[in-house]
Design a protein around this motif. Sequence first.
Motif, PDB file in Angstrom:
ATOM      1  N   ILE A  10       0.801  -1.206   0.000  1.00 29.21           N
ATOM      2  CA  ILE A  10       0.000   0.000   0.000  1.00 29.21           C
ATOM      3  C   ILE A  10       0.843   1.267   0.000  1.00 29.21           C
ATOM      4  O   ILE A  10       0.319   2.345  -0.146  1.00 29.21           O
ATOM      5  N   LYS A  31      -7.225   2.184  -4.349  1.00 28.14           N
ATOM      6  CA  LYS A  31      -7.306   2.604  -2.954  1.00 28.14           C
ATOM      7  C   LYS A  31      -7.808   4.034  -2.920  1.00 28.14           C
ATOM      8  O   LYS A  31      -7.295   4.880  -3.650  1.00 28.14           O
ATOM      9  N   THR A 127      -9.180  -0.257   0.151  1.00 31.20           N
ATOM     10  CA  THR A 127      -8.580  -0.877  -1.026  1.00 31.20           C
ATOM     11  C   THR A 127      -9.378  -2.108  -1.431  1.00 31.20           C
ATOM     12  O   THR A 127      -9.856  -2.850  -0.572  1.00 31.20           O
TER      13      THR A 127
END
Length: 131
Positions: A10, A31, A127
């Motif tokens: 991420i 995301k 996400t």
Amino acid sequence: NKQLGEIVEIGNLPDSYTVNKIIESNSNYIKIEINQSSNIKELLANVPGGSTIVYVEIIVHEMFNSLNSTISIGTEYNNEKYMKINENNLYFAAKYAISFENKIYTDEEINVYFNRGSATNGTAFVTVAWN
């Protein structure tokens, strides 16, 4: 393409964002940011038919200052299809993630369903990943 149980990177979380901004995306994941000003329903992704949803994640970056704030990930017909309200807690800064293999046969609009409660601050990153 992501495999079942594979970690989705991420990246770093900067200290400032704008409302509902797409933070990261490519052809297999997206995301977005949710904060106290977000709408009740926010589009997360339009996933093409034939794909397999493999991962959803909510990172509570800054806790929401209301015990009544809730969030789920799902579709128009099942608001909790991918993550239920009781599978996360916006009052605690933490990562909530679920891996699975859910094959979809037609295009599917995946949404974030958010109830701010009485929160005046808070930030979460949501996400979804598919292959």
